[in-house]
Design a protein around this motif. Sequence first.
Motif, PDB file in Angstrom:
ATOM      1  N   ALA A 166      -1.966 -12.665  -7.580  1.00 43.71           N
ATOM      2  CA  ALA A 166      -1.570 -11.269  -7.377  1.00 43.71           C
ATOM      3  C   ALA A 166      -2.345 -10.375  -8.327  1.00 43.71           C
ATOM      4  N   CYS A 167      -2.642  -9.176  -7.853  1.00 41.66           N
ATOM      5  CA  CYS A 167      -3.311  -8.187  -8.694  1.00 41.66           C
ATOM      6  C   CYS A 167      -2.819  -6.802  -8.317  1.00 41.66           C
TER       7      CYS A 167
ATOM      8  N   ASN B 261       0.800  -1.222   0.000  1.00 42.83           N
ATOM      9  CA  ASN B 261       0.000   0.000   0.000  1.00 42.83           C
ATOM     10  C   ASN B 261       0.838   1.278   0.000  1.00 42.83           C
ATOM     11  N   ALA B 262       2.030   1.239   0.591  1.00 40.06           N
ATOM     12  CA  ALA B 262       2.822   2.455   0.775  1.00 40.06           C
ATOM     13  C   ALA B 262       3.309   3.012  -0.555  1.00 40.06           C
ATOM     14  N   GLY B 263       3.562   4.316  -0.565  1.00 42.29           N
ATOM     15  CA  GLY B 263       4.097   4.920  -1.777  1.00 42.29           C
ATOM     16  C   GLY B 263       4.274   6.410  -1.655  1.00 42.29           C
ATOM     17  N   VAL B 264       4.962   6.980  -2.643  1.00 43.26           N
ATOM     18  CA  VAL B 264       5.144   8.423  -2.749  1.00 43.26           C
ATOM     19  C   VAL B 264       4.679   8.856  -4.135  1.00 43.26           C
TER      20      VAL B 264
ATOM     21  N   VAL C 110      -1.558  -7.961  -3.164  1.00 43.00           N
ATOM     22  CA  VAL C 110      -2.348  -6.852  -3.697  1.00 43.00           C
ATOM     23  C   VAL C 110      -1.451  -5.625  -3.766  1.00 43.00           C
ATOM     24  N   ASN C 111      -1.150  -5.169  -4.969  1.00 42.57           N
ATOM     25  CA  ASN C 111      -0.309  -3.989  -5.174  1.00 42.57           C
ATOM     26  C   ASN C 111      -1.172  -2.772  -5.463  1.00 42.57           C
TER      27      ASN C 111
ATOM     28  N   PHE D  10       4.685  -5.896 -11.872  1.00 39.39           N
ATOM     29  CA  PHE D  10       5.173  -6.776 -10.810  1.00 39.39           C
ATOM     30  C   PHE D  10       4.094  -7.771 -10.399  1.00 39.39           C
ATOM     31  N   ALA D  11       2.858  -7.296 -10.277  1.00 37.13           N
ATOM     32  CA  ALA D  11       1.755  -8.190  -9.921  1.00 37.13           C
ATOM     33  C   ALA D  11       1.537  -9.245 -10.999  1.00 37.13           C
ATOM     34  N   VAL D  12       1.631  -8.837 -12.254  1.00 37.45           N
ATOM     35  CA  VAL D  12       1.428  -9.772 -13.366  1.00 37.45           C
ATOM     36  C   VAL D  12       2.449 -10.905 -13.313  1.00 37.45           C
ATOM     37  N   GLU D  13       3.724 -10.563 -13.122  1.00 38.11           N
ATOM     38  CA  GLU D  13       4.765 -11.594 -13.125  1.00 38.11           C
ATOM     39  C   GLU D  13       4.757 -12.414 -11.834  1.00 38.11           C
ATOM     40  N   PHE D  14       4.492 -11.767 -10.697  1.00 38.54           N
ATOM     41  CA  PHE D  14       4.403 -12.514  -9.438  1.00 38.54           C
ATOM     42  C   PHE D  14       3.264 -13.526  -9.514  1.00 38.54           C
TER      43      PHE D  14
END
Length: 317
Positions: free
Chosen positions: A209-210, A110-113, A154-155, A194-198
């Motif tokens: 993953a999504c 969830n975190a981000g800038v 979940v990204n 990243f979600a697609v490949e994970f």
Amino acid sequence: MTGMFNAQSTTDEVLEGVDLSGKRFLITGVSSGLGVETARALVAHGASVTGAVRDLAKAHAATDEVREAAASGGGQFSLIELDLASLSSVRSCADKLVHSGAKFDVVIANAGVMATPFGYTADGFETQFGTNHLGHFLLVNRIAPLINDGGRLVNLSSAGHRISDVDLEDPDFEHTPYDPWIAYGRSKTANVLFAVEFDRRHQHRGVRACALMPGAIATNLGRHLTESAIEDLIRGMKEAGAPDLVYKTIPQGAATTVWAAAVAGDQEIGGKYCEDCGVAPVTDGEGIRYGAKAYALDSDRASALWDVSEEMVGERF
């Protein structure tokens, strides 16, 4: 599950009647806004949540409502230190989690800038790509064995991914003039890829993953934005023919996260980009804000980003 909820649905509406007792979640960025609301909603339904945060004191002060919800809902809540802009901190956090041996059913990145001034992480990566993508890439892969079979990643991405594809040849803007919105777009596209490949690498054991767009929400994610930067963004969107922004409340913004984490079907969301509590379509073209750009879901692009990311963090997974 698609169609049951919409852009106005809240976390409490999405989780109504859902019992999460015995389920364990790891959420990054539980210091404000969406992270706090996501944690509150989950523990209120009996879940055990670990919040990974950069500033433990700030997070403790900001999560009184989470602890209150846990006490009344039968859930549990704890904090662990994590600075996504430092690979040393990421490795330390991952090592502590692995040493504890406790498994997770869902990891929520969830975190981000957003739209930061040009700068670098502790390891010399462009701030937004390094924090939003590489920090999560290293953390999630290091703790991947802790994700239970049948679990989820979940990204949190953004409609900002529509601004730009990743640049695998120049991820740190060494040869490209820096633009804070281009950098943000690259990092949010990386979250989807990243979600697609994970998902491809882990679905053999039922781990899916999504990525998702929470919506336009007034949180401190925009703390780096000046009024002129916001005006420039709005003007640019209007010139591109995009519809006006419709802001969500924080409970509405976190609804897609809890939907993807605890309500949606595995086959429904695996490898997908979600929005407004549903799987979003691919929508290419100018003047469109909704849905995923095709490049963000491209499997070959996702694999290539994985290879580049491994080289950048210096580890193979």
